[in-house]
Design a protein around this motif. Structure first.
Motif, PDB file in Angstrom:
ATOM      1  N   GLY A  73      64.851  55.255 -63.549  1.00 33.52           N
ATOM      2  CA  GLY A  73      65.761  55.945 -62.632  1.00 33.52           C
ATOM      3  C   GLY A  73      65.311  55.882 -61.184  1.00 33.52           C
ATOM      4  O   GLY A  73      66.112  56.004 -60.269  1.00 33.52           O
ATOM      5  N   ASP A  74      63.995  55.692 -60.962  1.00 31.88           N
ATOM      6  CA  ASP A  74      63.483  55.645 -59.595  1.00 31.88           C
ATOM      7  C   ASP A  74      63.536  54.246 -58.994  1.00 31.88           C
ATOM      8  O   ASP A  74      63.197  54.066 -57.826  1.00 31.88           O
ATOM      9  N   PRO A 130      65.175  50.617 -57.576  1.00 34.30           N
ATOM     10  CA  PRO A 130      66.422  50.169 -56.939  1.00 34.30           C
ATOM     11  C   PRO A 130      67.320  49.472 -57.960  1.00 34.30           C
ATOM     12  O   PRO A 130      66.843  48.996 -58.990  1.00 34.30           O
ATOM     13  N   ILE A 179      70.754  51.484 -69.441  1.00 37.58           N
ATOM     14  CA  ILE A 179      69.332  51.799 -69.416  1.00 37.58           C
ATOM     15  C   ILE A 179      69.128  53.296 -69.622  1.00 37.58           C
ATOM     16  O   ILE A 179      70.079  54.071 -69.607  1.00 37.58           O
ATOM     17  N   PHE A 180      67.871  53.662 -69.803  1.00 44.07           N
ATOM     18  CA  PHE A 180      67.517  55.070 -69.897  1.00 44.07           C
ATOM     19  C   PHE A 180      66.795  55.453 -68.613  1.00 44.07           C
ATOM     20  O   PHE A 180      65.625  55.135 -68.441  1.00 44.07           O
ATOM     21  N   PRO A 181      67.479  56.140 -67.687  1.00 41.69           N
ATOM     22  CA  PRO A 181      66.868  56.416 -66.379  1.00 41.69           C
ATOM     23  C   PRO A 181      65.648  57.319 -66.488  1.00 41.69           C
ATOM     24  O   PRO A 181      64.794  57.304 -65.610  1.00 41.69           O
ATOM     25  N   ASN A 182      65.577  58.095 -67.570  1.00 44.09           N
ATOM     26  CA  ASN A 182      64.494  59.079 -67.685  1.00 44.09           C
ATOM     27  C   ASN A 182      63.233  58.488 -68.309  1.00 44.09           C
ATOM     28  O   ASN A 182      62.229  59.160 -68.404  1.00 44.09           O
ATOM     29  N   LEU A 183      63.305  57.251 -68.742  1.00 44.08           N
ATOM     30  CA  LEU A 183      62.148  56.673 -69.437  1.00 44.08           C
ATOM     31  C   LEU A 183      61.525  55.554 -68.607  1.00 44.08           C
ATOM     32  O   LEU A 183      62.095  55.093 -67.623  1.00 44.08           O
ATOM     33  N   ARG A 194      59.377  55.151 -63.771  1.00 43.97           N
ATOM     34  CA  ARG A 194      60.638  55.622 -64.360  1.00 43.97           C
ATOM     35  C   ARG A 194      61.754  54.716 -63.876  1.00 43.97           C
ATOM     36  O   ARG A 194      61.883  54.471 -62.673  1.00 43.97           O
TER      37      ARG A 194
END
Lengths: 498, 343
Positions: free
Chosen positions: A141-142, A144, A91-95, A139
């Motif tokens: 990345g935030d 769980p 995944i892309f944690p920043n998106l 996001r």
């Protein structure tokens, strides 16, 4: 058998001189949940990569219905309905959730511009399909871990998937989340989607899959119905070895307690934890993720010092407020995530072993005595059976089980009194797991006090002389492993919220 | 609803940096009374053009997870080559040809960076340190660069052409707003569009977030990076050309060393040095702050040699705040998780 989703026929693949797959066949029917198991390096990942088009096989072929491929590209694999959910979910944690879900299909359609309205529409449909409630603008990345995985599943479903390959999907999930995931897998099955489930956790294999395939050293050992499988056979097929369950029987238990903990607490994480540990004992601590078990271990090792209660070592009250003070009291800690917290992966095995006893092997002026260093390294490699022909190789060349042995060697070389292990066999092969258990039991017999923190209940039952169960930040039960069975343990852990 | 909006605002880096800028403005105004004069504002905007253009390039590279330290050397080389050729042929025309030439040179040199970065997959910092030396070497060795005091008329005219003139009645000072400011505005607009509304722009963010995932999702990672460095080369060279035009002469080493200040501005604007995170707004605000400190401390009566000190302090405080925010978010996540488990 109905028309299969995929048929892999006699696939062979070598990397240089290493034969990763020596003629493996596999057939999966629509809506079938098939478990692929095997130890590290058995060829599981190579097989997945061949099915998903990352690697081309040297010989053999893959059939999707009537189409036969001797070699398949990633795009062709996707077109034939193959989707892989990698262990890191890719995944892309920043998106945002939305972008994570939509990117693949937009790229497949070769779109050049972004239409945020279309993005939202597609993403909404995707999450609805599995009834996943999530803020599309969050996001990733935030989120769980379990939600990250659901994002990956939603994305996989975008492509009219017929076969979803899940690479060890339960590794980072709590029991509750695993159950939720299994429900989703069952609903996918009802939609006719086949699942290839990679796992080496026995209980999961039994719970979810109908058929299984086990690989060992690049060969298919067996394919069969899960109902005909049991513990013993499973382990045997995986390793080719028979293991006896070595139940821990404490001998040489000291009269005086080595470590006593009284009403220990750390605000916001755990409170009122009391127990005692004698030399020769192994204390098992278990509980769900978030029960405070990890934080308790971190407090005992001084990483996040406790702010309530008392700790006594050999009858003396002590303050453990830093890692240095824990080490002064001969406490060692093997962390949950050995890759990032327990080892210097790119450094040599040798350096990793001696890192915590540098002062013992160097002269007064701080120069390392090469002879002492070599003899220490030889001793531990031999004693713990680290599988390497050259200890100067980097640590990341070892398998998970052997890496864990190096972490153990690092601590044992310090003459510890107390060793705390958090998830000692997470991600470790069955064979190495047995070795590690045997090592720990021996250490206890030699007079070490050991604390094992784990959610692997059979492991706790087999290796502890005393078990405490944590829930919501405190101890809810102290049990004798001789008197209970696995189900009772999990009842205490999940237990009704009285 | 209002509360939620406020909370969103307060968690945004851009809010804090705007606050710092406003405070600095007020401080300078109180001390000197000269900050909000038309000519000072025009001077500031004019000083922002070149760093602003550089920052757009540096920003896109940092978002993609890389770092480019070669852009001043790259710009110097392409602008020097352009100016040298045009003076040697005694060019008399307008600004269009110099712009086209400098864009072509910039794109070629950017492609040189991009080739190594996309093909060799080496750390961008190492590659651009290397190419930076190569560019300087070509300029000073091969082209035997010297100062060109008389640049072509067309370039000089472009540098001095004014959009409007601002007057400070009190002190009788006038400042010209250069036409080149339009280049910055257009560039910001284009960058915004590309980053937000094209798959190429989203690919830059995706690669910065997780390169392996980007590859698996089907992004052409190599091509995206290559194009990115070509664009950055062209934009940086255009910035260099504007600087040369505005100065009225070509000084080959004048821009070297600017990279650290530009990167600092971008990071100060809340752009994560690790890639994937950051907004164009933040990037521009950070650059504005740096330019203000460089240009306006004189108005505060701060000696010029203290500028470096203030810049340094600003960077430490600015990046410190964002580091603390990351820690706080992580803590909140942990306690949230604990709460979920026990419920």
């Amino acid at each position: 058998m109905a028309q299969s989703v995929i048929k892999v026929v006699d696939v062979k693949k070598s990397f240089g001189a290493v034969k990763a797959l020596k003629g493996v066949s596999l057939e999966i029917a629509p809506g079938e949940i098939h478990c692929l198991a095997g130890e590290n390096g058995c060829g599981k990942s190579t097989l997945i990569k061949i099915i998903s088009g990352v690697h081309a096989p040297d010989s053999g072929h893959i059939e999707f219905g009537d189409k036969i491929y001797t070699k398949i590209s990633p795009i062709e694999a996707i077109m034939n309905g193959v989707q892989v959910i990698y262990q890191d979910f890719s995944i892309f944690p920043n998106l945002t959730v939305m972008e994570n879900i939509v990117f693949n299909s937009e790229l497949k359609d070769r779109r050049k511009l972004v239409n945020w309205k279309r993005f939202r529409r597609i993403a909404e449909q995707a999450v609805d399909r599995i009834g996943f409630k999530v803020d599309l603008n969050a996001r990733v990345g935030d989120l769980p871990v379990a939600d990250k995985q659901l994002v990956a599943i939603c994305r996989a479903l975008m492509f009219n998937a017929k076969l979803i390959i899940m690479d060890e999907p339960t590794t980072a999930l709590t029991k509750k989340e695993v159950n939720a995931l299994f429900k989703i897998i069952m609903s996918l099955k009802e939609q006719g989607i086949a699942i290839l489930f990679v796992s080496h956790k026995l209980n999961e294999v039994f719970e979810i899959s109908e058929r299984f395939t086990i690989l060992r050293n690049g060969e298919k050992i067996i394919t069969g119905n899960t109902s005909e499988l049991d513990d013993k056979k499973f382990t045997y097929y995986m390793t080719g070895r028979e293991f006896e369950d070595l139940r821990f029987k404490p001998k040489n238990v000291s009269d005086e307690p080595l470590l006593e903990v009284e009403n220990l607490g750390l605000t916001g994480y755990f409170h009122d934890v009391s127990f005692s540990l004698k030399r020769g004992e192994i204390l098992g601590i278990t509980g769900l993720l978030g029960s405070g078990r990890t934080e308790l271990a971190l407090s005992l090792f001084g990483i996040s010092p406790a702010d309530q209660g008392k700790i006594r070592i050999k009858g003396q009250e002590v303050v453990i407020d830093s890692v240095a003070s824990a080490m002064k009291h001969n406490i060692g800690y093997v962390p949950e995530d050995r890759l990032s917290e327990g080892l210097f992966l790119p450094q040599s095995i040798a350096d990793n072993i001696v890192i915590s006893e540098l002062e013992n092997i160097s002269s007064k002026s701080g120069v390392i005595d090469k002879k002492k260093r070599r003899s220490e390294i030889e001793k531990w490699v031999k004693e713990l059976g680290v599988a390497t022909n050259n200890p100067n190789n980097a640590c990341n060349t070892l398998s998970g089980g052997n890496q864990q042995k190096v972490v153990l060697a690092k601590w044992l070389s310090r003459n510890l009194d107390i060793l705390i292990l958090n998830g000692p066999t997470v991600g470790v092969d069955i064979g190495a797991k047995h070795d590690i258990h045997a090592i720990l039991q021996n250490l206890a017999h030699e007079g070490l006090g050991i604390i094992i923190i784990s959610d692997d209940l059979p492991e706790i039952l087999q290796n502890s002389s005393k078990i405490i169960i944590m829930k919501n930040g405190t101890v809810v039960a102290e049990l004798n492993p001789e008197e209970i069975v696995e189900n009772q343990l999990s009842e205490y852990m999940m237990g009704g919220n009285e | 609803m209002m509360g939620k909006k406020m909370k969103g605002l307060l968690s945004k880096h851009e809010f804090y940096i705007s606050l710092v800028i406003v405070l600095l403005c007020i401080m300078i105004e109180i001390r000197s009374g000269q900050f909000f004069t038309p000519n000072n504002l025009v001077d500031l905007s004019s000083a922002l053009i070149v760093p602003g253009l550089f920052a757009i390039g540096a920003f896109m590279v940092i978002v993609s997870g890389g770092i480019d330290v070669s852009f001043p050397a790259l710009a110097s080389l392409s602008v020097y080559a352009t100016t040298r050729i045009l003076t040697d042929i005694n060019y008399k025309g307008g600004i269009l040809l110099p712009i086209v030439m400098v864009l072509v040179f910039g794109a070629l040199l950017g492609a040189f960076n991009g080739f190594f970065i996309a093909k060799l997959k080496l750390p961008t910092m190492i590659i651009t340190l290397g190419t930076s030396s190569v560019f300087k070497g070509i300029m000073q060795g091969v082209l035997n660069s010297t100062q060109i005091p008389n640049i072509p008329e067309g370039m000089k005219n472009f540098g001095t052409a004014a959009l409007f003139v601002a007057k400070n009645e009190q002190l009788g000072l006038t400042s010209r707003m250069p036409v080149a400011v339009l280049v910055l505005i257009v560039a910001i607009g284009l960058a915004f569009f590309v980053l937000r509304y094209t798959m190429f722009g989203r690919a830059i963010y995706a690669i910065g977030g997780n390169e392996t995932s980007a590859y698996r999702a089907g992004f052409n990672v190599g091509r995206t990076k290559f194009i990115l460095y070509v664009i950055v080369g062209a934009v940086s060279s255009l910035a260099g050309l504007i600087r040369t035009c505005m100065m009225g002469q070509m000084h080959p080493t004048n821009m070297l060393g600017m990279e650290m200040m530009i990167i600092a501005g971008v990071v100060l604007g809340g752009v994560a040095i690790t890639g994937g995170d950051g907004t164009l707004t933040g990037c521009m605000l950070g650059t504005i702050l740096i330019v203000m400190v460089q240009n306006s401390l004189i108005l505060l009566g701060v000696p010029t040699y203290w500028q470096e000190f203030f810049l340094g302090a600003l960077i430490i405080v600015g990046t410190g705040i964002s580091a603390m925010q990351v820690l706080r978010n992580r803590k909140r996540l942990v306690s949230k998780k604990l709460g979920e488990e026990s419920s």
